[in-house]
Enzyme design. Structure first.
Site, PDB file in Angstrom:
ATOM      1  N   ARG A   1       0.897  -1.215   0.028  1.00 34.76           N
ATOM      2  CA  ARG A   1      -0.042  -0.056  -0.047  1.00 34.76           C
ATOM      3  C   ARG A   1       0.775   1.329  -0.048  1.00 34.76           C
ATOM      4  O   ARG A   1       1.888   1.152   0.428  1.00 34.76           O
ATOM      5  CB  ARG A   1      -0.814   0.261   1.364  1.00 34.76           C
ATOM      6  CG  ARG A   1      -2.364  -0.747   1.108  1.00 34.76           C
ATOM      7  CD  ARG A   1      -3.134  -0.064  -0.038  1.00 34.76           C
ATOM      8  NE  ARG A   1      -4.279  -1.089  -0.013  1.00 34.76           N
ATOM      9  CZ  ARG A   1      -4.421  -2.007  -0.916  1.00 34.76           C
ATOM     10  NH1 ARG A   1      -3.539  -2.549  -1.426  1.00 34.76           N
ATOM     11  NH2 ARG A   1      -5.519  -2.773  -0.782  1.00 34.76           N
TER      12      ARG A   1
ATOM     13  N   GLU B   1      11.859  10.531 -11.837  1.00 41.17           N
ATOM     14  CA  GLU B   1      12.888   9.912 -11.084  1.00 41.17           C
ATOM     15  C   GLU B   1      13.300   8.777 -11.781  1.00 41.17           C
ATOM     16  O   GLU B   1      12.422   7.570 -11.596  1.00 41.17           O
ATOM     17  CB  GLU B   1      12.773   9.750  -9.756  1.00 41.17           C
ATOM     18  CG  GLU B   1      13.664   8.864  -8.939  1.00 41.17           C
ATOM     19  CD  GLU B   1      15.199   9.226  -9.108  1.00 41.17           C
ATOM     20  OE1 GLU B   1      15.444  10.522  -8.750  1.00 41.17           O
ATOM     21  OE2 GLU B   1      15.636   8.417  -9.721  1.00 41.17           O
TER      22      GLU B   1
ATOM     23  N   HIS C   1      -1.042   0.212  -9.707  1.00 39.69           N
ATOM     24  CA  HIS C   1      -1.907  -0.703  -8.614  1.00 39.69           C
ATOM     25  C   HIS C   1      -2.526  -1.982  -9.444  1.00 39.69           C
ATOM     26  O   HIS C   1      -3.616  -2.037  -9.847  1.00 39.69           O
ATOM     27  CB  HIS C   1      -2.781   0.124  -7.873  1.00 39.69           C
ATOM     28  CG  HIS C   1      -3.627  -0.630  -7.019  1.00 39.69           C
ATOM     29  ND1 HIS C   1      -4.638  -0.469  -6.446  1.00 39.69           N
ATOM     30  CD2 HIS C   1      -2.985  -1.706  -5.988  1.00 39.69           C
ATOM     31  CE1 HIS C   1      -5.006  -1.353  -5.264  1.00 39.69           C
ATOM     32  NE2 HIS C   1      -3.916  -2.233  -5.322  1.00 39.69           N
TER      33      HIS C   1
HETATM   34  C1  3PG Z   1      -5.796  -6.041  -2.507  1.00 41.10           C
HETATM   35  O1  3PG Z   1      -5.954  -5.289  -1.512  1.00 41.10           O
HETATM   36  O2  3PG Z   1      -6.235  -7.293  -2.456  1.00 41.10           O
HETATM   37  C2  3PG Z   1      -4.996  -5.481  -3.791  1.00 41.10           C
HETATM   38  O3  3PG Z   1      -4.594  -4.438  -3.562  1.00 41.10           O
HETATM   39  C3  3PG Z   1      -6.030  -5.565  -5.194  1.00 41.10           C
HETATM   40  O4  3PG Z   1      -6.883  -4.343  -5.304  1.00 41.10           O
HETATM   41  P1  3PG Z   1      -7.769  -4.343  -5.998  1.00 41.10           P
HETATM   42  O5  3PG Z   1      -8.920  -5.500  -6.044  1.00 41.10           O
HETATM   43  O6  3PG Z   1      -8.427  -2.955  -6.174  1.00 41.10           O
HETATM   44  O7  3PG Z   1      -7.131  -4.652  -7.718  1.00 41.10           O
END
Ligand code: 3PG
Length: 390
Positions: free
Chosen positions: A233, A266, A274
């Site tokens: 996270r 960078e 994500h």
């Molecule tokens: C989780 O906490 O299971 C992952 O970060 C996946 O998140 P998502 O379902 O939004 O892809």
């Protein structure tokens, strides 16, 4: 009929678990009995009084006010382990992207798109390829912060690659300890792990205790060539401290699933949008597991993989009516509930009670459906939060 409100793209395989004869499922369901979601944030949203449960098709529950919902009798579930393999595989990709000249090598090969002389192109590539040489993972040390379902799979993968694996997890559960390879060397504290690792991969949940766990002070313990990977996270890492460490040459690379302003400029940051759990297989696993847990709760009152209520399953006494009660975990509640049943002449066939921190949950099977007045009497017992018959 149970009503399930969904947010985000939930795999059809999971939605198919809800039989049409008993469930209404969709984005625009009013008065839902349950919510099924992925990363949609529920903080600040009005809570429908009808809501009994929330299932997170995934691991992280930082998008749900878990404690607050618990106090209101709403059981929150997640699906631990269901997307662990997807995350594990992306961690491997992250380690390779940080270590081999893959991204600059691809960019260079693409920059030759205008060449049409094959022999000249091959000669140029052979001349230039030394710019994209890298290292191997074999023989290097991976430090894992967090040894739950994902951390354990990453550990097995790294061991299979010939890496040495160190692990640190101050809240390691007994189940997690059983899952973990005994080749993982347990570290007593975070600084020791950071100081001895070539790669550090984070697999802890987002919570107050892990906010900016990797900050300027923690980064000082890392080797200057170390690769830090964050597929957990964004809040676990202080992005400003990471940028400062990279720019000062005190950190080799940062690979993460959470882009922040300043990262794109960078070159030593590799940031993905994500997508750790975004595979068809993982989305299916999570959705099916979350749906099955909701069905088991709504139809039988069973709780498995909740993050705010205790786990509880009880074989149902044949022909019985089941009463499910959520209450504050204080002395005397159960006694008053049983008195209310006894006063009404209701015969208890079986019962089970579990508690977790400030909350408790009970299943009571009785010989026949109690009158509504009896259920109302239970509702009035001080510290009873929710009662339903099923
Ligand atoms: C989780 O906490 O299971 C992952 O970060 C996946 O998140 P998502 O379902 O939004 O892809």
């Amino acid at each position: 009929m149970f009503r399930i409100k969904t947010y985000n793209a939930i795999s059809v395989k999971g939605l198919e678990r809800f039989g049409r004869e008993r469930y209404e499922v969709g984005h625009d369901i009013a008065h839902p009995d349950a919510v099924l979601l992925r990363s949609h944030k529920l903080h600040g949203e009005a809570l429908p009084p009808s809501l009994l449960a929330v299932a997170r098709a995934g691991a992280g529950v930082n998008n749900i006010p878990v404690a607050d919902y618990g106090q209101q009798g709403i059981v929150v579930f997640n699906t631990p382990g269901a997307n662990a393999n997807a995350v594990k595989e992306l961690v491997l990709a992250g380690m390779l992207l940080a270590t081999r000249g893959i991204l600059p090598g691809i960019a260079y090969a693409q920059s030759l798109a205008g060449m049409d002389d094959a022999a000249a192109m091959h000669a140029l590539l052979e001349k230039e390829k030394s710019r994209f040489a890298g290292h191997e993972l074999k023989g290097k040390t991976l430090g894992l912060v967090g040894l739950g379902a994902i951390g354990a799979l990453v550990a097995d993968m790294a061991l299979a690659l010939g890496m040495k694996v160190l692990g640190y997890d101050p809240v390691l559960s007994v189940d997690a300890a059983w899952r973990l390879s005994n080749a993982v060397q347990r570290m007593e504290n975070l600084p020791a792990l950071l100081a001895h690792a070539d790669y550090v991969s984070l697999h802890v949940p987002a919570m107050d205790a892990t906010r900016h766990l990797i900050n300027a002070e923690a980064l000082r313990h890392l080797r200057p060539s170390a690769v830090l990977l964050n597929f957990a996270r964004e809040t676990i890492v202080d992005p400003a401290a990471v940028l400062a460490a990279l720019q000062a040459g005190r950190l080799g690379r940062y690979v993460c699933d959470f882009p922040e302003p300043g990262f794109a400029a960078e070159p030593r940051v590799i940031a993905l949008p994500h997508i750790g759990a975004s595979t068809e297989e993982s989305e299916e696993n999570c959705a099916v597991m979350a749906a099955d847990q909701l069905i088991d709760f709504l139809e039988h009152g069973h709780i498995v993989n909740s993050v705010n209520y205790p786990a509880l399953r009880m074989h149902r006494a044949p022909g019985s009516c089941r009463i499910a009660i959520a209450n504050d975990n204080v002395a005397g509640v159960l006694g008053h509930v049983l008195s209310a049943l006894a006063d009404a002449g209701v015969n208890v066939l079986d019962m089970s009670n579990r508690s977790r921190e400030a909350l408790a949950y009970n299943l009571i099977d009785v010989a026949s459906a109690p009158e509504p007045a009896v259920i109302d009497a239970i509702r009035r017992v001080p510290h009873v939060i929710r009662v339903r018959t099923l």
